[in-house]
Design a protein around this motif. Structure first.
Motif, PDB file in Angstrom:
ATOM      1  N   HIS A 183       0.815  -1.217   0.000  1.00 36.61           N
ATOM      2  CA  HIS A 183       0.000   0.000   0.000  1.00 36.61           C
ATOM      3  C   HIS A 183       0.846   1.264   0.000  1.00 36.61           C
ATOM      4  N   ALA A 184       2.069   1.169   0.525  1.00 34.30           N
ATOM      5  CA  ALA A 184       2.989   2.303   0.491  1.00 34.30           C
ATOM      6  C   ALA A 184       4.163   1.964  -0.423  1.00 34.30           C
ATOM      7  N   PRO A 185       4.692   2.962  -1.146  1.00 33.03           N
ATOM      8  CA  PRO A 185       5.820   2.700  -2.064  1.00 33.03           C
ATOM      9  C   PRO A 185       7.032   2.151  -1.324  1.00 33.03           C
ATOM     10  N   SER A 186       7.668   1.152  -1.915  1.00 33.84           N
ATOM     11  CA  SER A 186       8.872   0.551  -1.339  1.00 33.84           C
ATOM     12  C   SER A 186       9.916   0.376  -2.432  1.00 33.84           C
ATOM     13  N   LYS A 187      11.144   0.098  -2.026  1.00 34.15           N
ATOM     14  CA  LYS A 187      12.221  -0.193  -2.956  1.00 34.15           C
ATOM     15  C   LYS A 187      12.692  -1.623  -2.739  1.00 34.15           C
ATOM     16  N   LEU A 188      13.316  -2.201  -3.753  1.00 37.10           N
ATOM     17  CA  LEU A 188      13.770  -3.587  -3.658  1.00 37.10           C
ATOM     18  C   LEU A 188      15.247  -3.638  -3.285  1.00 37.10           C
ATOM     19  N   LEU A 189      15.545  -4.405  -2.242  1.00 31.78           N
ATOM     20  CA  LEU A 189      16.918  -4.552  -1.769  1.00 31.78           C
ATOM     21  C   LEU A 189      17.323  -6.019  -1.803  1.00 31.78           C
ATOM     22  N   LEU A 190      18.447  -6.286  -2.447  1.00 32.25           N
ATOM     23  CA  LEU A 190      19.059  -7.611  -2.474  1.00 32.25           C
ATOM     24  C   LEU A 190      20.074  -7.654  -1.339  1.00 32.25           C
ATOM     25  N   LEU A 191      19.830  -8.496  -0.327  1.00 39.79           N
ATOM     26  CA  LEU A 191      20.751  -8.598   0.806  1.00 39.79           C
ATOM     27  C   LEU A 191      21.587  -9.865   0.646  1.00 39.79           C
ATOM     28  N   LEU A 192      22.903  -9.681   0.604  1.00 41.22           N
ATOM     29  CA  LEU A 192      23.823 -10.790   0.359  1.00 41.22           C
ATOM     30  C   LEU A 192      24.687 -11.003   1.598  1.00 41.22           C
ATOM     31  N   THR A 193      24.682 -12.220   2.100  1.00 45.35           N
ATOM     32  CA  THR A 193      25.268 -12.527   3.407  1.00 45.35           C
ATOM     33  C   THR A 193      26.694 -13.048   3.330  1.00 45.35           C
ATOM     34  N   GLY A 194      27.271 -13.194   4.525  1.00 48.69           N
ATOM     35  CA  GLY A 194      28.506 -13.945   4.667  1.00 48.69           C
ATOM     36  C   GLY A 194      28.182 -15.430   4.691  1.00 48.69           C
ATOM     37  N   ALA A 212      17.837  -8.439   7.650  1.00 49.61           N
ATOM     38  CA  ALA A 212      16.907  -8.189   6.547  1.00 49.61           C
ATOM     39  C   ALA A 212      15.665  -7.458   7.046  1.00 49.61           C
ATOM     40  N   ASP A 213      15.147  -7.886   8.190  1.00 52.75           N
ATOM     41  CA  ASP A 213      13.957  -7.254   8.760  1.00 52.75           C
ATOM     42  C   ASP A 213      14.203  -5.780   9.076  1.00 52.75           C
ATOM     43  N   ASN A 214      15.415  -5.465   9.534  1.00 49.02           N
ATOM     44  CA  ASN A 214      15.727  -4.075   9.863  1.00 49.02           C
ATOM     45  C   ASN A 214      15.679  -3.180   8.637  1.00 49.02           C
ATOM     46  N   TYR A 215      16.139  -3.692   7.493  1.00 49.01           N
ATOM     47  CA  TYR A 215      16.032  -2.922   6.249  1.00 49.01           C
ATOM     48  C   TYR A 215      14.572  -2.809   5.810  1.00 49.01           C
ATOM     49  N   ALA A 216      13.800  -3.874   6.026  1.00 54.52           N
ATOM     50  CA  ALA A 216      12.386  -3.840   5.662  1.00 54.52           C
ATOM     51  C   ALA A 216      11.635  -2.773   6.449  1.00 54.52           C
ATOM     52  N   LYS A 217      11.999  -2.609   7.708  1.00 52.88           N
ATOM     53  CA  LYS A 217      11.367  -1.576   8.535  1.00 52.88           C
ATOM     54  C   LYS A 217      11.636  -0.172   7.999  1.00 52.88           C
ATOM     55  N   GLU A 218      12.674  -0.065   7.173  1.00 56.26           N
ATOM     56  CA  GLU A 218      13.046   1.240   6.618  1.00 56.26           C
ATOM     57  C   GLU A 218      12.525   1.443   5.198  1.00 56.26           C
ATOM     58  N   GLY A 219      11.599   0.580   4.772  1.00 55.09           N
ATOM     59  CA  GLY A 219      10.938   0.804   3.491  1.00 55.09           C
ATOM     60  C   GLY A 219      11.440  -0.005   2.315  1.00 55.09           C
ATOM     61  N   PHE A 220      12.200  -1.062   2.586  1.00 59.74           N
ATOM     62  CA  PHE A 220      12.700  -1.916   1.508  1.00 59.74           C
ATOM     63  C   PHE A 220      12.005  -3.276   1.527  1.00 59.74           C
ATOM     64  N   VAL A 221      11.642  -3.752   0.343  1.00 60.81           N
ATOM     65  CA  VAL A 221      11.285  -5.158   0.194  1.00 60.81           C
ATOM     66  C   VAL A 221      12.618  -5.888   0.071  1.00 60.81           C
ATOM     67  N   VAL A 222      12.932  -6.712   1.049  1.00 63.27           N
ATOM     68  CA  VAL A 222      14.263  -7.324   1.122  1.00 63.27           C
ATOM     69  C   VAL A 222      14.218  -8.761   0.623  1.00 63.27           C
ATOM     70  N   VAL A 223      15.095  -9.050  -0.305  1.00 66.55           N
ATOM     71  CA  VAL A 223      15.233 -10.373  -0.903  1.00 66.55           C
ATOM     72  C   VAL A 223      16.613 -10.891  -0.515  1.00 66.55           C
ATOM     73  N   MET A 224      16.668 -11.928   0.321  1.00 64.12           N
ATOM     74  CA  MET A 224      17.936 -12.488   0.785  1.00 64.12           C
ATOM     75  C   MET A 224      18.044 -13.936   0.304  1.00 64.12           C
ATOM     76  N   GLY A 251      12.090   2.302  -7.038  1.00 64.23           N
ATOM     77  CA  GLY A 251      13.477   2.655  -6.740  1.00 64.23           C
ATOM     78  C   GLY A 251      14.312   2.938  -7.966  1.00 64.23           C
ATOM     79  N   GLY A 252      13.743   2.713  -9.144  1.00 64.40           N
ATOM     80  CA  GLY A 252      14.500   2.919 -10.371  1.00 64.40           C
ATOM     81  C   GLY A 252      15.567   1.873 -10.589  1.00 64.40           C
ATOM     82  N   GLY A 253      15.389   0.699  -9.985  1.00 69.23           N
ATOM     83  CA  GLY A 253      16.361  -0.384 -10.099  1.00 69.23           C
ATOM     84  C   GLY A 253      16.420  -1.177  -8.806  1.00 69.23           C
ATOM     85  N   ILE A 254      17.383  -2.076  -8.731  1.00 67.71           N
ATOM     86  CA  ILE A 254      17.562  -2.920  -7.550  1.00 67.71           C
ATOM     87  C   ILE A 254      18.761  -2.428  -6.743  1.00 67.71           C
ATOM     88  N   TYR A 255      18.596  -2.389  -5.432  1.00 74.69           N
ATOM     89  CA  TYR A 255      19.674  -2.007  -4.526  1.00 74.69           C
ATOM     90  C   TYR A 255      20.286  -3.277  -3.917  1.00 74.69           C
TER      91      TYR A 255
END
Length: 330
Positions: free
Chosen positions: A78-89, A102-114, A188-192
């Motif tokens: 319902h609210a605009p979000s950006k896509l974030l690719l989270l890559l781990t150790g 990942a959840d912490n980034y989601a709280k800041e408005g990112f759809v996080v894909v890990m 987001g104009g692309g993937i972060y």
């Protein structure tokens, strides 16, 4: 290019210099310090205790046929979000700490894909953190033997898990995410991308324009397009990288996307000469970048995890703020 340096010096070790057989000293108990030639630090492969009261809120599903942890803002879509690719150790997909990150980034408005970059092959024994308290001489010998075996396992794991293996997996996830979360990509104009340790190097590679026929990342490749070599990328709009490992000078070649770097003072897993080369290359090629060096912290400190030392916990928060601000501003 914006360059930032934390000028404070890391505390010196009090270890006796006349005890060559003693284990190297570290900033935190149980942490194996980065040494020359080391491939991964302790915090690349082992989770610190999960902060009290925190647990994952996302879910593991499949994206492009790859097991992936997905975490979304509470008001998405319902609210605009950006896509974030989270890559781990090396702790990978099932690490609770990585999921909380990942959840912490989601709280800041990112759809996080890990995604599971390691195709079901996380580093053996990487799930939890263990610590030895004042072991006896016999136990120290056993511990050193165990560390030698662990180092061997890490080398074997690194031989299996390379950019050549991870990148095709990520391309599947990226393609699927562009369809599944097209609204977030468009917004987001692309993937972060945010990358930690091994994932930091992969984020750097995704930020570049590379030959499509690359067989081994980090080696010189032919660039004659008439010979069938076509360059592709970058695959991300912007990236934030924390204490990357195994980065080579060649990894910076072709970088196009803006990048922020969280660095650790005297970190031989991301050596000063490599960092300096990267700063120079990005500046000379007009790639927007930011390097911030933190002192008094171990390699891997930016990954979610509890520390008794309040200053490390505070610096961990500072690093997250740096990465988040960079991603939001781009």
């Amino acid at each position: 290019m914006a360059d930032f340096e934390v000028a404070t010096k890391a505390p010196e070790s009090d270890a006796a210099e006349d005890a060559p057989s003693a284990a190297p000293q570290s900033l935190v108990p149980g942490d194996t310090p980065a040494q020359a030639g080391a491939s991964l630090g302790e915090h690349c492969v082992t989770d610190r205790p999960t902060p009290s009261g925190q647990g994952p809120s996302g879910e593991i599903t499949q994206l492009g046929g790859v097991d992936t942890y997905i975490s979304k803002p509470s008001d998405y879509p319902h609210a605009p979000s950006k896509l974030l690719l989270l890559l781990t150790g090396a702790t990978g997909l099932h690490s609770v700490n990585n999921q909380v990150q990942a959840d912490n980034y989601a709280k800041e408005g990112f759809v996080v894909v890990m995604p599971d970059m390691f195709a079901g092959d996380p580093l053996p024994g990487s799930a939890t953190y263990s610590e030895e308290n004042d072991p006896s001489v016999i136990e120290q010998i056993k511990l050193r033997a165990a560390e030698t075996a662990k180092s061997f396992l890490i080398d074997l794991w690194l031989a299996r898990n390379t950019p050549e293996k991870a990148l095709p997996i990520l391309h599947k996830v990226i393609d699927a995410a562009q369809d599944e979360y097209a609204d977030a990509v468009a917004n987001g104009g692309g993937i972060y991308s945010a990358g930690y340790c091994f994932g930091g190097r992969i984020t750097l590679l995704l930020a570049g324009e590379k030959p499509d026929t690359v067989m081994s990342w980090g080696q010189q490749q032919p660039t004659d397009e008439e010979a069938g070599v076509v360059k592709k990328g970058p695959y991300i709009k912007a990236g934030a990288i924390a204490h990357a490992t195994s980065v080579t000078r060649e990894d910076f070649e072709g970088t196009k996307a803006p990048l922020a770097f969280v660095c650790v003072e005297n970190d031989q897993l991301f050596a000063e000469d490599i960092r300096e080369h990267g700063e120079k290359y990005l500046k000379e090629n007009n790639v927007e970048s930011e390097f911030k060096t933190y002192s008094g912290v171990p390699h891997g400190f930016a990954v979610i995890g509890d520390y008794e030392d309040a200053s490390i916990k505070s610096t961990q928060t500072e690093a997250f703020t740096q990465m988040l601000a960079w991603l939001k501003s781009h």
